[in-house]
Each structure stands twice: as C-alpha cells, then as structure tokens.
Write a protein that holds these residues in place. Structure first.
Motif: not given
Length: 150
Positions: A11-15
């Motif tokens: 991902a680019r932004d896992a959260l």
C-alpha cells in the motif's frame, strides 16, 4: 495439516487502506498499542517506528484487520484467524492485481453493497456477466486495487 496464513497487501497508506477494508468487510483493525507500549518500554522498538492513528499508537507503515469472531492474542492484538496485513511500500501499483478479494453480497444486496463501498471510497470499473454465477461489479479500493462484488 492446515497452515495459518494472512493475506499481505502492499500500500501507499497502510493505515487508511486498513480502515477502508475493515469498514468494507465488517472486520476489526487490530489494536497493537499494548504490544507497542511494551516494546518501547523495553527499548526494543525505536520511537521512529511508531505513529498515531485515530488516537491509538500504531506501527508506522503497517496495519492489519481481522475477522471479529476469530481468536486473537489479547497481549499483542494480533489475530489468529482470517487476517489481512497492509504494509507501506515505496513503489506505486503498476499493473492489474494477480490476487484480489471477492465480496459476496448476494443477488439481493449487491447494488446496496456496491453503493456502500463507493461511500467508503471505492470506485466502480465495470459490470461483468459471470455466467451461472450472475453479474459482478469489478471495483477498485481507494488505492486502485481491483476487487469484485458478487
């Protein structure tokens, strides 16, 4: 002999992606804050490896979701059943996924499920006729990962 497993998604932004998929599937985002506190206190984890997300300490660049009915380790928050781990990677997604998630809503709930997923940030790509399996929507999650809704 069966094996334990988890699906790992780059991902680019896992959260943010974990938040999307937890809401999409009715899963729970794992709470690793007790483990993080213990590792920080023992000097086994640098502060730079920790971030805050939705008011909770998290591992920077990592987030996992788990099925709410599956067992999990209460001391670490780590699931022991159906689990998806999201991890930040530096390179962008470049081609079609070779592995994807199918969301089975059922024929009477498909359109409502598609609309709910769009409200969470998914986009419709195309509707496909899967023969005896009925019609499916190919969709993309907020980072462009393909998935299907049947």
């Amino acid at each position: 002999m069966t094996l334990d497993w988890k699906l790992v998604v780059d991902a680019r932004d896992a959260l943010a992606l974990a938040d999307f998929w937890a809401a999409a599937l009715g899963y729970e985002v794992e709470d690793n804050s007790a483990l993080i506190a213990r590792l920080l206190a023992a000097g086994q984890l640098p502060q730079a490896a920790v971030a805050e997300h939705n008011g909770t300490r998290v591992f920077r660049g990592f987030a996992a979701i788990r099925h709410p009915q599956d067992p999990y380790d209460e001391e670490t928050g780590i699931g022991r059943g159906r689990r998806i781990l999201f991890q930040d990677v530096p390179e962008p997604k470049s081609t079609k996924n070779r592995l994807h998630i199918d969301v089975h809503a059922g024929p009477d709930a498909r359109d409502a499920t598609v609309a709910r997923l769009e409200s969470l940030g998914a986009t419709r790509v195309e509707e496909e006729d899967k023969g005896p399996g009925g019609r499916w929507w190919v969709m993309r999650d907020p980072e462009g990962n393909e998935f299907c809704v049947a």
